[in-house]
Design an enzyme around this catalytic site. Structure first.
Site, PDB file in Angstrom:
ATOM      1  N   CYS A  17      -7.767  -3.099  -4.640  1.00 38.11           N
ATOM      2  CA  CYS A  17      -6.335  -2.754  -4.702  1.00 38.11           C
ATOM      3  C   CYS A  17      -5.493  -4.029  -4.761  1.00 38.11           C
ATOM      4  CB  CYS A  17      -5.936  -1.925  -3.483  1.00 38.11           C
ATOM      5  SG  CYS A  17      -6.239  -0.165  -3.735  1.00 38.11           S
ATOM      6  N   ARG A  51     -12.721  -1.525  -1.610  1.00 36.14           N
ATOM      7  CA  ARG A  51     -11.551  -0.838  -2.165  1.00 36.14           C
ATOM      8  C   ARG A  51     -10.283  -1.633  -1.845  1.00 36.14           C
ATOM      9  NH1 ARG A  51      -9.800   1.048  -6.053  1.00 36.14           N
ATOM     10  NH2 ARG A  51      -8.937   3.111  -6.328  1.00 36.14           N
ATOM     11  N   CYS A  90       0.868  -1.200   0.000  1.00 34.99           N
ATOM     12  CA  CYS A  90       0.000   0.000   0.000  1.00 34.99           C
ATOM     13  C   CYS A  90       0.898   1.242   0.000  1.00 34.99           C
ATOM     14  CB  CYS A  90      -0.863   0.003   1.254  1.00 34.99           C
ATOM     15  SG  CYS A  90      -1.616  -1.580   1.665  1.00 34.99           S
ATOM     16  N   HIS A 132       0.803   4.857  -1.858  1.00 36.59           N
ATOM     17  CA  HIS A 132       0.201   5.921  -1.028  1.00 36.59           C
ATOM     18  C   HIS A 132       1.194   6.618  -0.112  1.00 36.59           C
ATOM     19  CE1 HIS A 132      -3.711   5.009  -2.643  1.00 36.59           C
ATOM     20  NE2 HIS A 132      -3.516   3.732  -2.419  1.00 36.59           N
TER      21      HIS A 132
END
Lengths: 278, 115, 103, 174
Positions: free
Chosen positions: A239, A235, A192, A196
């Site tokens: 992802c 979500r 992640c 991000h």
């Protein structure tokens, strides 16, 4: 970046002792927020809950247009109807939540001492249903997303206040979420954090990668791409598939702990849900 | 998961190969490529399935592995043993890599933590 | 579909601003579903806005209008408490209508 | 009713006139008198209901700009800088593109939006009776990067302004 290099070198020397060097959640949260406040100095702190719209003027203008009368209004109305309807046994969702479920989503996910597990709002809603003899809802969209949209709308603007109680199991859940966030997975070998944290603010074709800070603050989301309102679980699973990793079960601890970690990082930022995204 | 395209391609591939192999076996033995027997294909499939189960159990599986395994079993069913063995080999390799990736990341992730 | 129309109409004494959001899939007929099958065209074609019985706007839409379509316009006149009626019909003959009070 | 505009307007309104229910043929001839290409969408009820027969289906079935304009207005458009056309440079998502059209041109009777890159170019058309301000906002779908044309019919003439809107895919695929 320098710190990461140093950490890299330290790794070769004392990998086994590494686990001991993680600081407390509170210290990590301070560092996490400071990292993003410094990386995007022009972005107002509360604006981090608006993800890409805090970073791209063109997208922000379209978002403001859509917010005049957002399509998730139908979700809120449907969610309110579902939330207020009594169960066959006479109870209702309000009986399962503090303050009848109004204005409380800023406290979720919440560590449940009885089960020793993290309860996201979705898990809490389904727990309420099963305790009242009803089938759990699909955790990705539909009624679950609508109920969450209504509950989030009653907390609009309240500051996140996710707590990690002094309980080793709560800390372990937080660490599990943290580990998941930073672990690379799937054939694309991304974590992640790859998108991000390192990639925050960059473009992925026409998408702007939202910073991890405030990333989950505006869920559930009405995404133009989905054409309806969807939950954080949906979500997360999407992802995973995008980096070619097989997703976990929707109601798994994996996603609950990840949501716990990310929500804890949002503490102090306002609830932005329900939100709208491209 | 959009493996729709993969299936069509696989069906087409299998059909062509089946015709080819039926004709080929009778007409001439292809000396350059070792003939993959049914047993060899079955062994490859078994190994691939086992490795994939380990990755599934660890929750670290790649989405490409189930697709490859499905195609491998499909090829085996239609008697395309070399195709089945090839795909099973790829599936096994990727499942192994997924497990290795997870093992490495078990300690590496902490280097990425924002401190 | 009862209740498919959400309206916000407000008057400042001289003009009335109307915002309407209609719950409708607005399928253009060019989109495929998960199994690859074309989703048949299903979109609103005519929308009529009327204030106290007289037309203030007529909208004609094709398949290219977004899902859950939004419309915003304004007209001279109209005071709070007046009626604003909205009705639509789609290419399959479905209809819905509502009457809202101008605030 | 003092008629300042060149086209004949049938002023609807419960007190003034009885609704005129038009048969197909009569509708066509009257349509030519009205704002050309448009038919008054009235049905015989207290509050006028959306009337499917008023739908300019032919115009919505055209693939090119000129054919769509001809079918809808049967007049040619001249570019004008009197129209404010708000549309994003880059659409965040081709499925929901907010567009707003407003103009200072007097006597506006119709506004329309065309997306030249869509399978059918005409996306939406609005008929504005007297008293309705010449400003419309809506959200449309764009198939790909394309020129979007805003048309305004005012004083019996047709004006247009064009803006290019980029539409790109997002995300990192699967």
């Amino acid at each position: 970046m320098r710190r990461i290099l140093l950490a890299g070198i330290a790794l070769c020397v004392a990998a086994p002792a590494l686990a001991a060097t993680l600081s407390s959640p509170a210290a990590e949260q301070k560092a996490f927020q400071t990292y993003f406040f410094n990386k995007f100095p022009t972005v107002a702190h509360d604006d981090f809950v608006n993800g890409p719209y805090a970073l791209d003027a063109g997208m922000r203008a379209q978002w403001k247009d859509i917010l005049q009368f957002p399509p998730y209004q139908f979700s809120i109305d449907n969610g309110k109807a579902l939330f207020s309807a009594a169960f066959p046994n006479g109870h209702g969702y309000g009986d399962c939540f503090a303050n009848k479920g109004i204005g409380i989503t800023q406290n979720y996910p919440m560590f449940d001492a009885k089960s020793g597990k993290v309860m996201t709002l979705e898990l809490a809603i389904n727990k309420c249903r099963t305790e009242n003899g009803l089938k759990p809802l699909d955790m990705s969209a539909g009624d679950m997303a609508d109920i969450e949209a209504y509950m989030a709308s009653t907390s609009d603007g309240k500051a996140f206040a996710v707590k990690i109680p002094n309980d080793p199991r709560a800390l372990a859940d937080y660490r599990a979420g943290e580990a998941y966030f930073y672990t690379r997975r799937g054939q694309l070998n991304f974590s992640c954090a790859s998108c991000h944290v390192q990639g925050a603010g960059d473009h992925l074709r026409s998408d702007v990668l939202a910073p991890a800070l405030g990333l989950t603050a505006s869920f559930p989301l009405y995404r133009s791409a989905w054409g309806n309102t969807g939950t954080l679980t949906r979500r997360f699973m999407e992802c995973n598939v995008q980096v070619r990793a097989v997703p976990a079960k929707p109601d798994s601890d994996t996603y609950a702990n990840l949501a716990y970690f990310l929500a804890y990082m949002n503490n102090g930022l306002p609830v932005g849900g329900p939100g709208e995204r491209p | 998961m959009r493996n729709f395209v993969g299936n069509t391609a696989t069906k087409f591939f299998v059909a062509v190969l089946m015709l080819g192999s039926l004709g080929g076996v009778a007409a001439h033995a292809d000396t350059s490529k070792p003939v993959v027997t049914q047993d060899m294909a079955l062994a490859a499939l078994t190994a691939a399935d086992a490795e994939a189960q380990k990755a599934d159990a660890a929750g670290v599986q790649w989405t490409t592995v189930p697709t490859l395994l499905k195609a491998a079993h499909f090829a085996y069913l239609y008697g395309d043993y070399s195709g089945a063995a090839k795909k099973a080999g790829m599936a096994e390799a990727q499942a192994k890599t997924a497990l290795t990736e997870a093992k490495e990341q078990a300690s590496l992730w902490q280097t990425q933590v924002i401190r | 579909m009862a209740g498919s129309i959400l309206v916000r109409a407000s008057s400042d004494g001289t003009a009335t601003t109307v915002q309407a959001l209609i719950h409708h899939p607005m399928d253009s007929g060019f989109v495929k579903d998960a199994t690859g099958k074309l989703i048949p065209a299903h979109y609103i074609q005519v929308v009529e806005f009327a204030h106290s019985g007289s037309v203030v706007l007529t909208a004609f839409w094709g398949g290219a209008v977004s899902k859950d379509p939004f419309t915003k316009f304004s007209f001279k006149g109209g005071k709070s408490g007046d009626d604003l009626s909205i009705s639509w019909v789609d290419n399959l003959g479905n209809k819905d209508s509502t009457t809202a009070k101008i605030s | 009713m003092q008629n300042t505009k060149t086209t004949v307007r049938i002023k609807s309104g419960p007190a003034l006139t009885r609704r005129i229910t038009l048969s197909g043929a009569a509708a066509a001839t009257l349509a030519a008198l009205l704002a050309p290409g448009f038919k008054a969408a009235h049905a015989d009820t207290a509050a006028p209901m959306a009337d499917a027969s008023a739908y300019p289906a032919k115009a919505f079935a055209q693939k090119s700009k000129d054919e769509a304009i001809a079918a809808l207005f049967n007049m040619t458009a001249t570019a004008s800088d009197q129209i404010t056309f708000d549309a994003p440079d880059i659409a965040e998502n081709g499925a929901v593109v907010p567009v707003s059209i407003s103009t200072t041109l007097p006597g506006v009777t119709a506004i329309a939006v065309l997306a030249l890159g869509n399978p059918f170019t005409l996306a939406a058309a609005y008929q504005l009776p007297d008293g309705t301000n010449a400003a419309i906002s809506s959200r449309i779908k764009l198939a790909k990067t394309t020129d979007v044309v805003a048309l305004v019919q005012a004083g019996g003439k047709l004006y247009s302004v064009t803006k290019n809107v980029k539409v790109t895919l997002g995300g990192c695929g699967g």
